[in-house]
Design a protein around this motif. Structure first.
Motif, short mmCIF file in Angstrom:
data_model
loop_
_atom_site.label_atom_id
_atom_site.label_comp_id
_atom_site.label_asym_id
_atom_site.label_seq_id
_atom_site.Cartn_x
_atom_site.Cartn_y
_atom_site.Cartn_z
N ARG A 340 0.84 -1.20 0.00
CA ARG A 340 0.00 0.00 0.00
C ARG A 340 0.88 1.25 0.00
O ARG A 340 1.85 1.35 0.75
CB ARG A 340 -0.91 0.01 1.23
N ASP A 341 0.54 2.22 -0.85
CA ASP A 341 1.28 3.48 -0.89
C ASP A 341 0.58 4.51 -0.01
O ASP A 341 -0.40 4.21 0.68
CB ASP A 341 1.44 3.99 -2.33
N GLN A 342 1.07 5.74 -0.05
CA GLN A 342 0.52 6.78 0.82
C GLN A 342 -0.93 7.10 0.47
O GLN A 342 -1.73 7.40 1.35
CB GLN A 342 1.39 8.04 0.74
N ASP A 343 -1.27 7.00 -0.81
CA ASP A 343 -2.67 7.21 -1.21
C ASP A 343 -3.57 6.17 -0.56
O ASP A 343 -4.67 6.48 -0.09
CB ASP A 343 -2.80 7.15 -2.73
N ASP A 344 -3.10 4.92 -0.56
CA ASP A 344 -3.90 3.85 0.06
C ASP A 344 -4.01 4.07 1.57
O ASP A 344 -5.06 3.83 2.17
CB ASP A 344 -3.24 2.49 -0.20
N HIS A 345 -2.89 4.50 2.16
CA HIS A 345 -2.91 4.78 3.60
C HIS A 345 -3.94 5.86 3.92
O HIS A 345 -4.73 5.73 4.88
CB HIS A 345 -1.51 5.23 4.02
N ILE A 346 -3.98 6.89 3.09
CA ILE A 346 -4.94 7.98 3.32
C ILE A 346 -6.37 7.46 3.09
O ILE A 346 -7.29 7.81 3.84
CB ILE A 346 -4.61 9.18 2.40
N ASP A 347 -6.55 6.62 2.07
CA ASP A 347 -7.87 6.01 1.83
C ASP A 347 -8.36 5.29 3.07
O ASP A 347 -9.52 5.42 3.48
CB ASP A 347 -7.77 5.00 0.66
N TRP A 348 -7.47 4.50 3.65
CA TRP A 348 -7.85 3.71 4.83
C TRP A 348 -8.20 4.64 6.00
O TRP A 348 -9.18 4.41 6.71
CB TRP A 348 -6.70 2.78 5.21
N LEU A 349 -7.40 5.68 6.19
CA LEU A 349 -7.67 6.62 7.29
C LEU A 349 -9.02 7.31 7.10
O LEU A 349 -9.78 7.48 8.06
CB LEU A 349 -6.56 7.67 7.37
N LEU A 350 -9.32 7.67 5.84
CA LEU A 350 -10.61 8.32 5.56
C LEU A 350 -11.76 7.34 5.80
O LEU A 350 -12.81 7.71 6.33
CB LEU A 350 -10.65 8.84 4.13
N GLU A 351 -11.54 6.10 5.40
CA GLU A 351 -12.58 5.08 5.60
C GLU A 351 -12.86 4.88 7.09
O GLU A 351 -14.00 4.69 7.50
CB GLU A 351 -12.07 3.77 4.98
N LYS A 354 -10.58 8.76 10.30
CA LYS A 354 -9.45 9.37 11.01
C LYS A 354 -8.95 10.54 10.16
O LYS A 354 -7.86 10.50 9.58
CB LYS A 354 -8.35 8.34 11.24
N TYR A 355 -9.77 11.57 10.10
CA TYR A 355 -9.51 12.66 9.16
C TYR A 355 -8.26 13.46 9.52
O TYR A 355 -7.52 13.88 8.64
CB TYR A 355 -10.72 13.60 9.10
#
Length: 809
Positions: A340-351, A354-355
């Motif tokens: 997972r890259d940083q985009d995926d990490h941010i996706d997961w946080l948004l899901e 964890k804004y």
């Protein structure tokens, strides 16, 4: 699928396009991954070359039956293929060279030399019942040689550099191709498992590290050089098992990821309905090897098509070293796992909502993220906080997220208005760079004016006056004051608004009415002295100290006469002003000194006597008249004394004050013999006064004069002590005189000696000095001759022979 709070390490997607089309009619049997393309073998004997998106680029009909293995060299230019019917093919993808061989048994394995593209490395191995090495020799003929046989079918081969690792029914062997020596045998742990159903997984992490997975056991082996002293008949290399651990499930494939392992596991579970063991979804785990165990980093269950019918041998794990791509191959599905890259990490946080963490991650990696924008995440965060009812936090985050974007600011303000939370965002609205439309600020001010006067006053104080239309807000405040005319908060705020609007006169009126501390600051700041000429009484009533200081500091703008005239009807305030004026300068208000006598007498008697002493312009007769009318004894005494009537003053002290000490002090000040006589006469029939006189007059008047006048038989308190004190004072005076005499004599003697020493000192005589008589140089031209010179203390010099003869005029 995973609902836990722990973020997955990998993301998954199906390999689609051509692969989907192939697997609808056929089933995948094996696959090999190169950094440029993929090679997929099927049960119907086809080999497909695919790009990384799964599109078919080439197709080879190799055999009518299942393809068991595809092998590629490192360059990706040569491919080896073997099939269930014993057929082996090695050919160039971009050249005409090709090798065919048919065996009488299924060939499970083929592996071409990693550097097959080079002419001196034209080698490959095949595995069936024997492990055969084929080498191209003279006349381009392929020569086979047996590397190993006799331990069952060869089921897996991995070639890396100069080392070949293979697995048969008994265990795993490694062959050193340089020395052609077998350097290890790693036996199989669980011999109860059928090797055809639970095949061995082999994977080279690097040129010297082999990872073995078999059944539920994992071993990580390191190939090391043997020390020369240990050689004897042993191979020059040996293998050490550095990590060994067991897993919960059966291993279908292995791959390295940094210093961790990716393990594809085959899982069986008991069905809840039928209570029969069935195949479950395979798992892809990332583990951290430890010497005797492992630590699970992540674990994902994969929903591959047809997993209910698959066995352990049906799954394979292949990987692309350069890009950390992991391919999970099953008969009906090919799934790609990526780190997972940083985009995926941010996706997961948004899901996970964890804004804040997502926003922080985006800010840190803003140069590398492609899918997300910091602003979009920030807006989603604000919406989330608003939905949760955390309005203040949402408003605070607007400052950071919206920055200088006025359109977004205005949009958010309207959004807060819709939910009735304009107050929450008011504290964070930008006031400089950027500035929003005046309407926005007016809208917020009206909201506060309707429900919170204190909050409204705070905003008016904090916000610059040019943010909004002042006239509109002033009118709104005036309208509210009609309902509540005495509201101090609204009045104070209106005064501030008038100040912003430069209507200082109106602001001053309100401040004075409210007795507000800012009134003096306002006057000074805007030079409003012309406006306060008729408001001096109000200012004095509010704070007389500050008002007087201000008036005296600005005499050039408001004259003393004007102030005194304004305070004519308020004598107590007039006194405060004139008193401070007198303290600053005894002469400036001299024309009012006569008036001040009455003012001091009425309002400030303690300062009357200091005033009478310090003033040189005060009419003494008027002052005496006022003091006598009011029976001010001390002041009357002072005035009588100052007017030269010392005897009346003394009489008043004795009769009115009856204070012998004060009378004596007064007599001392005047130093008049007649006053002492009056004092003695007045005191002679009053024993306490006699005692006081005896104690105090010894140094001023001869005590005998008093003692002779004391009547016979009069009782005088503490007479003995008084007489003793007189004698002691006399004795002390004698001692003082004697002491002074001694000091005087000693000083005279000391000075005489000093004068004598000075006069005995030598006097400088040089060529410039002349004889006062003959006016020639005092020193002879020939210094060797004897001569006599007379030098006086006055520095006149004579030759001895030039001195006048005695008795000569």
């Amino acid at each position: 699928e995973d609902e836990s709070e722990e973020e997955p390490k990998l993301k998954y997607e199906r390999l689609s396009n051509g692969v989907t089309e192939i697997l609808q009619k056929d089933a995948a049997s094996c696959m090999t991954v190169h950094e440029k393309f993929l090679a997929l073998g099927t049960h119907y004997g086809k080999v497909y070359l695919l790009d990384v998106q799964g599109n078919i680029t080439q197709k080879f009909d190799v055999s009518p039956v299942k393809i068991n293995q595809i092998s590629l060299d490192e360059s990706g230019e040569h491919m080896g293929v073997c099939s269930e019917d014993g057929k082996v093919q090695v050919f160039g993808l971009y050249s005409a060279e090709e090798f065919h061989e048919m065996f009488d048994c299924p060939i499970k394995i083929v592996a071409v030399h990693p550097h097959f593209v080079r002419s001196h490395f034209k080698q490959f191995v095949t595995g069936g019942k024997k492990l055969l090495l084929y080498e191209r020799g003279w006349m381009n003929r392929w020569k086979p040689s047996v590397l190993h046989e006799g331990e069952g079918n060869i089921r897996n081969v991995k070639w890396r550099g100069h080392l070949i690792a293979w697995a048969n029914n008994m265990g795993v062997k490694i062959l050193d191709m340089i020395s052609k020596q077998r350097i290890t045998n790693v036996p199989r742990d669980d011999i109860s498992l059928r090797p055809d159903m639970y095949p061995c997984s082999l994977c080279w992490k690097d040129n010297l590290t082999l990872i073995i997975g078999w059944g539920n056991s994992v071993k990580i082996c390191s190939v090391k050089e043997r020390h020369a002293s240990e050689m004897r008949d042993l191979p020059n290399r040996y293998v050490e098992i550095v990590f060994q651990f067991d897993t919960e499930f059966y291993i279908s494939g292995l791959a390295p990821i940094c210093d961790q392992l990716v393990i594809l596991s085959y899982v069986k579970e008991i069905s809840e309905k039928t209570e029969v063991e069935c195949c479950a979804r395979p798992r892809l785990d990332i583990v951290q090897p430890l010497p005797e165990s492992c630590e699970e980093i992540s674990s994902d269950a994969l929903t591959v098509r047809g997993f209910q019918e698959n066995e352990c041998r049906d799954y394979h794990l292949e990987y692309s070293e350069g890009e950390s791509l992991f391919y999970i191959i099953s008969p009906r599905d090919v799934v790609v796992a990526k780190e997972r890259d940083q985009d995926d990490h941010i996706d997961w946080l948004l899901e996970k909502k964890k804004y804040e963490e997502a926003l922080m991650a985006a800010e840190i990696s803003q140069k590398t993220i492609k899918k997300h924008k910091i602003l979009d995440i920030g807006l989603a965060y604000i919406n989330h906080l608003v939905e949760k009812g955390e309005y203040d936090l949402a408003a605070r985050k607007c400052q950071k997220i919206l920055g200088k974007n006025t359109e977004l600011w205005e949009f958010e303000v309207y959004k807060f208005k819709e939910i009735g939370q304009l107050k929450a965002i008011s504290r964070y609205l930008p006031r400089r760079d950027p500035v929003l439309k005046p309407l926005i600020y007016e809208m917020v001010l009206h909201e506060f004016l309707e429900s919170d006067y204190e909050g409204f006053a705070t905003l008016i104080k904090e916000w610059p006056g040019d943010l909004y239309n002042n006239t509109i807000i002033v009118q709104a405040v005036v309208d509210h004051l009609k309902k509540d005319p005495q509201n101090r908060t609204l009045l104070r705020t209106l005064a501030e608004l008038y100040t912003y609007d430069q209507r200082y006169g109106r602001a001053l009126e309100i401040y004075l009415t409210l007795r507000h501390k800012d009134v003096f600051q306002l006057i000074h700041k805007h030079n409003l002295f012309s406006s306060i000429r008729d408001k001096i009484v109000l200012l004095m009533d509010f704070d007389s100290e500050k008002a007087v200081d201000m008036l005296l500091d600005n005499e050039d703008k408001i004259s003393i006469d004007r102030v005194v005239e304004e305070l004519e009807n308020r004598p107590e305030l007039q006194h405060v002003y004139l008193h401070k004026l007198f303290k600053r300068d005894h002469h400036k208000g001299q024309r009012y000194h006569e008036k001040q006598i009455s003012l001091y007498a009425e309002y400030d008697r303690p300062n009357l006597l200091p005033f009478l002493r310090d003033s040189t312009h005060c009419p003494l007769e008027k002052a005496l008249e006022i003091c006598q009318q009011r029976n001010f004894v001390e002041e009357t005494v002072y005035l009588l004394s100052r007017m030269g009537n010392s005897r009346s003053a003394l009489k008043m002290i004795m009769e009115e004050l009856q204070d012998v000490d004060k009378a004596i002090e007064f007599a001392k000040e005047q130093d008049d013999g007649e006053l002492w006589e009056d004092l003695i006469l007045y005191s002679i029939d009053k024993p306490p006064f006699i005692t006081g006189l005896l104690n105090n007059i010894g140094t001023h008047v001869d005590p005998i004069l008093l003692i002779h006048r004391i009547k016979e038989g009069m009782e005088i308190p503490n007479l003995r002590d008084s007489l003793v004190k007189i004698l002691q004072d006399y004795n002390l005076q004698i001692l003082l005189r004697e002491g002074c005499k001694k000091i005087l004599v000693a000083d005279s003697l000391s000075l005489l000696k000093k004068m004598h020493r000075t006069q005995m000192k030598g006097v400088l005589v040089d060529e410039e000095n002349i004889c006062e008589s003959c006016l020639s140089p005092i020193l002879p031209s020939d210094a060797s001759k004897s001569f006599n010179v007379v030098v006086f203390h006055c520095r006149h010099m004579f030759h001895k022979e030039c001195l006048p003869v005695p008795n000569t005029v």
